[in-house]
Scaffold this active site. Structure first.
Site, PDB file in Angstrom:
ATOM      1  N   TYR A  17      -1.196  -3.551  -6.993  1.00 34.00           N
ATOM      2  CA  TYR A  17      -0.960  -4.273  -5.740  1.00 34.00           C
ATOM      3  C   TYR A  17      -2.252  -4.313  -4.894  1.00 34.00           C
ATOM      4  CZ  TYR A  17      -0.134  -5.243  -0.935  1.00 34.00           C
ATOM      5  OH  TYR A  17      -0.280  -5.784   0.317  1.00 34.00           O
TER       6      TYR A  17
ATOM      7  N   ARG B 237       0.842  -1.188   0.000  1.00 34.67           N
ATOM      8  CA  ARG B 237       0.000   0.000   0.000  1.00 34.67           C
ATOM      9  C   ARG B 237       0.881   1.244   0.000  1.00 34.67           C
ATOM     10  NH1 ARG B 237      -1.892   0.847   4.320  1.00 34.67           N
ATOM     11  NH2 ARG B 237      -1.198  -0.949   5.518  1.00 34.67           N
TER      12      ARG B 237
ATOM     13  N   ARG C 130       2.168 -12.092  -0.555  1.00 33.69           N
ATOM     14  CA  ARG C 130       0.861 -12.447   0.005  1.00 33.69           C
ATOM     15  C   ARG C 130       0.243 -13.639  -0.701  1.00 33.69           C
ATOM     16  NH1 ARG C 130      -1.610  -8.799   4.053  1.00 33.69           N
ATOM     17  NH2 ARG C 130       0.044  -7.308   4.431  1.00 33.69           N
TER      18      ARG C 130
ATOM     19  N   ASP D 152      -9.236  -9.768   8.962  1.00 38.85           N
ATOM     20  CA  ASP D 152      -8.760  -8.423   8.627  1.00 38.85           C
ATOM     21  C   ASP D 152      -9.782  -7.311   8.863  1.00 38.85           C
ATOM     22  OD1 ASP D 152      -6.442  -6.960   7.603  1.00 38.85           O
ATOM     23  OD2 ASP D 152      -7.633  -6.538   5.825  1.00 38.85           O
TER      24      ASP D 152
ATOM     25  N   SER E 150      -1.304  -3.433  10.262  1.00 35.87           N
ATOM     26  CA  SER E 150      -0.932  -4.333   9.174  1.00 35.87           C
ATOM     27  C   SER E 150       0.315  -5.133   9.527  1.00 35.87           C
ATOM     28  CB  SER E 150      -0.677  -3.516   7.912  1.00 35.87           C
ATOM     29  OG  SER E 150      -1.831  -2.760   7.616  1.00 35.87           O
ATOM     30  N   ALA E 151       0.272  -6.420   9.207  1.00 33.57           N
ATOM     31  CA  ALA E 151       1.387  -7.348   9.445  1.00 33.57           C
ATOM     32  C   ALA E 151       1.798  -7.400  10.916  1.00 33.57           C
ATOM     33  CB  ALA E 151       2.584  -7.017   8.546  1.00 33.57           C
ATOM     34  N   CYS E 152       0.810  -7.325  11.810  1.00 35.45           N
ATOM     35  CA  CYS E 152       1.087  -7.438  13.253  1.00 35.45           C
ATOM     36  C   CYS E 152       0.366  -8.614  13.891  1.00 35.45           C
ATOM     37  CB  CYS E 152       0.725  -6.142  13.960  1.00 35.45           C
ATOM     38  SG  CYS E 152       1.882  -4.812  13.575  1.00 35.45           S
TER      39      CYS E 152
ATOM     40  N   LYS F 102      -9.653  -2.516   1.597  1.00 37.46           N
ATOM     41  CA  LYS F 102      -9.365  -1.367   2.433  1.00 37.46           C
ATOM     42  C   LYS F 102     -10.149  -0.127   1.972  1.00 37.46           C
ATOM     43  CE  LYS F 102      -7.064  -3.661   5.226  1.00 37.46           C
ATOM     44  NZ  LYS F 102      -5.753  -4.188   5.248  1.00 37.46           N
TER      45      LYS F 102
ATOM     46  N   HIS G 143     -10.552  -2.418  11.410  1.00 38.41           N
ATOM     47  CA  HIS G 143      -9.448  -3.266  10.919  1.00 38.41           C
ATOM     48  C   HIS G 143      -9.213  -4.374  11.945  1.00 38.41           C
ATOM     49  CE1 HIS G 143      -4.985  -3.339   9.322  1.00 38.41           C
ATOM     50  NE2 HIS G 143      -5.735  -4.226   8.711  1.00 38.41           N
TER      51      HIS G 143
ATOM     52  N   ASP H 180       0.469 -20.009  21.347  1.00 37.05           N
ATOM     53  CA  ASP H 180       0.520 -19.741  22.789  1.00 37.05           C
ATOM     54  C   ASP H 180      -0.210 -18.454  23.170  1.00 37.05           C
ATOM     55  OD1 ASP H 180       1.886 -22.032  23.852  1.00 37.05           O
ATOM     56  OD2 ASP H 180       3.640 -21.350  22.713  1.00 37.05           O
TER      57      ASP H 180
END
Ligand code: GTP
Ligand code: SPV
Ligand code: MN
Length: 591
Positions: free
Chosen positions: A196, A69, A375, A276, A247-249, A205, A225, A501
């Site tokens: 993309y 993005r 992705r 998401d 994002s990506a967490c 989004k 989100h 975990d």
């Protein structure tokens, strides 16, 4: 296909502007999609992978300047500047249209214009919303057919109704002329010069967050989100949690987690409703109900493996489009960093260069096979832990809302807010290290309220006020928590094992929701007693490790409070309730 005059007019206007050679309607049939795939392979847009090992799977490579993005080129367009956010890009509506019309002029010459009717949410459900995306990209068509419900059935439900207009052209893929523009006041999205995912799959989004957050503000609901998951207890009862991480967490990973053995043996299961986006409404019983408007997963490939996220890995084994991962020419499959320890000997990296897993660049740094933001686009139905409530048009009732981010220091493993408004404060002041999901520097801590900084379609202060207003309408609000899986030790290693975990933390969260476990009150909220986090079966983690993970350093938090204050100072229209929350935090830290 349809007699909806607004749809037909949108197509006619676009034909006149973009000058495509033909118009093709996406009807949603498998036969038409298969023809599109075949054509995409012939045109070199997709590589057909090993159909025995990966049936229905394909690989796509974007151009090298188009891998994430582009927040710097993403705009909220409105008549008044203050109806967007000072921390987002704004353009005046008519100026934006003028600029875009010049860029779109003739951009589809010699190309096909595809018409994609799509539904966000189950087709025909009263909470679902319909969009029409017009695009010249067959890659977009094939991805939208996985990520959303597409085709004639959507037009049948639309009838003469209204829809969100989306126009996309990859045009020349020019970085300088790349624009992702949103017109919440007109239900319109225009995206040009990218191909993309997050910039061009306009249902995701652009619509389901930026336009929908604005609709939610006006109509009294929320677009967030957030992942949605259900924890099933041994007695068969299931409790639902929604969680917002940037994002990506870790949303996809948490949404599909497999509980550790100690929990599995007792009969605990986790079910994925979404990974998401959540659309959230107040139900008749005064609780919040969440729906996942998507129909697939556009997930981060690197790091996905049999141990970290087996459910995601299995989800990608059929009917999946991989983007910017490495190619294994020996068996015609794909690979990415963190998949396993056997990179292809005879491979091609995401840039299209020969690659063998053991190559260094001029500075001696390993050359990656897959882009860090590579992705997979995979159908939701493939997911082994997909919730049976996935299609439920009323959504699932939320017991807890969880915020979280990547913080090497500062934020403890988990804490609970003290009230709805305090929870809104916690969400509004979230911060996280930036990731490869957006272009720009990686690892820089920035404020990312509710993980929505890049996705709010209107003024951020008004967005906070909307959260506060919603709180007044919810008789039985979910409890609000914050988590951080990413605290590091002095060598920079993650202390908490994470992934499956994380169930141990969800367990505490749900126990708190039912008043089944005590907590310690601190200036920032309620923190677990270290011995209440179940560490049975965890190697190398002791009660002391947990104590460390839960530690709240007052001096660090005083700096944090100053950081929040200066962030609020960058915004406009921050509600008084949140300023009061901040003052209260400061007072407690100084007591
Ligand atoms: P978007 O699709 O960009 O919105 O991202 P997401 O929030 O769904 O993130 P995702 O689950 O794909 O995780 C992104 C990265 O974080 C991957 O590289 C994961 O391996 C890593 N990750 C996820 N969960 C954990 C965790 O619990 N601990 C650690 N250390 N890393 C994690
Ligand atoms: C994100 O960046 O938060 C994503 C991927 O989920 S994208 O669809 O590109 O926005
Ligand atoms: Mn996301």
């Amino acid at each position: 296909m349809t007699s909806n005059k607004k749809v037909l007019a949108f197509i006619e206007e676009t034909k006149a502007l973009c000058d495509p050679k033909e118009v093709v309607w996406v009807d949603g049939s498998e036969s038409q999609l298969e023809a599109f795939r075949k054509q995409a392979v012939e045109e070199g847009i997709l590589i057909k992978l090993n159909q025995e090992l990966l049936p229905g799977c394909y690989l796509h490579r974007t151009t090298q300047n188009d891998v994430a993005r582009v927040e710097g080129r993403t705009f909220i367009c409105s008549k008044n500047k203050d109806d967007s956010s000072p921390i987002n890009n704004w353009m005046e509506t008519s100026e934006a249209y003028d600029m875009l019309k010049k860029l779109f002029k003739g951009c589809m010459k010699g190309r096909t214009l595809y018409v994609i009717p799509y539904s966000m949410g189950a087709v025909g459900s009263k909470f679902s919303k319909i969009g029409i995306e017009l695009t010249d990209s067959i890659y977009v068509v094939l991805n939208m057919a996985i990520m959303t419900r597409v085709g004639q059935k959507v037009l049948d439900v639309l009838g003469d109704g209204d829809f969100v207009k989306g126009l996309h052209s990859y045009a020349e893929l020019s970085e300088e002329k790349r624009y992702i523009c949103h017109f919440p006041e007109d239900n319109t999205i225009m995206s040009i010069n990218s191909n993309y995912g997050g910039n061009v799959l306009l249902g995701k989004k652009c619509f389901a967050l930026r336009i929908a957050s604005y609709l939610g503000k006006t109509e009294g609901w929320m677009a967030e989100h957030m992942l949605i998951l259900g924890v099933e207890y041994p007695n068969g009862e299931t409790k639902y949690i929604a969680a917002a991480f940037p994002s990506a967490c870790g949303k996809t990973n948490l949404a599909m987690l497999i509980p550790p053995e100690v929990y599995r043996k007792k009969g605990y299961k986790v079910w994925c409703v979404g990974d998401d986006i959540a659309w959230i409404r107040v139900g008749e019983d005064g609780r919040l109900y969440a729906v996942n408007p998507e129909n697939g997963f556009f997930g981060v490939a690197p790091g996905t493996n049999e141990k970290s996220n087996p459910n995601a890995l299995h989800t990608t084994q059929k009917g999946t489009i991989f983007t910017n991962v490495a190619y294994n020419a020996d068996n015609n499959t794909v690979w990415w960093e963190g998949l396993d320890k056997n990179p292809p000997k005879n491979g091609i990296d995401w840039k299209g260069n020969p690659w063998n897993g053991d190559m260094k660049d001029a500075d001696g740094k390993p050359i990656k096979g897959a882009h860090p933001n590579s992705r997979f686009t995979a159908p939701a139905v493939n997911c082994p832990c997909l919730s049976k409530e996935f299609e439920n048009p009323n959504g699932v009732p939320l017991s807890a809302i969880v915020f979280g981010g990547r913080r090497a220091k500062t934020a403890p493993l988990v804490y609970q807010s003290t009230s709805w408004n305090n929870g809104v404060f916690v969400g509004s002041s979230m911060a996280s290290e930036t990731t490869a999901a957006a272009t720009g520097a990686v690892g820089v801590v920035r404020r990312d309220p509710m993980a929505m900084r890049p996705f709010v379609g209107y003024n951020m202060g008004d967005y906070f006020a909307h959260w506060i207003e919603m709180g007044k309408k919810i008789k039985n609000p979910p409890k609000i928590f914050n988590v951080n899986w990413f605290r590091t030790d002095d060598e920079g290693h993650f202390i908490w094992p994470g992934f499956g975990d994380n169930m141990r933390v969800l367990d505490w969260i749900l126990a708190r929701c039912e008043d089944k476990v005590d907590a310690v009150e601190t200036p920032i909220g309620y923190v677990p007693k270290a011995e209440d986090i179940n560490i049975e079966g965890l190697e190398g983690i002791t009660v002391d490790t947990i104590k460390g993970l839960l530690e709240i350093d007052k001096e660090t938090w005083k700096q944090e409070a100053d950081g929040i204050e200066s962030f609020y100072g960058e915004l406009t229209r921050v509600p008084q309730e949140l300023k009061d929350q901040l003052a209260n935090l400061k007072a407690k830290l100084n007591a």
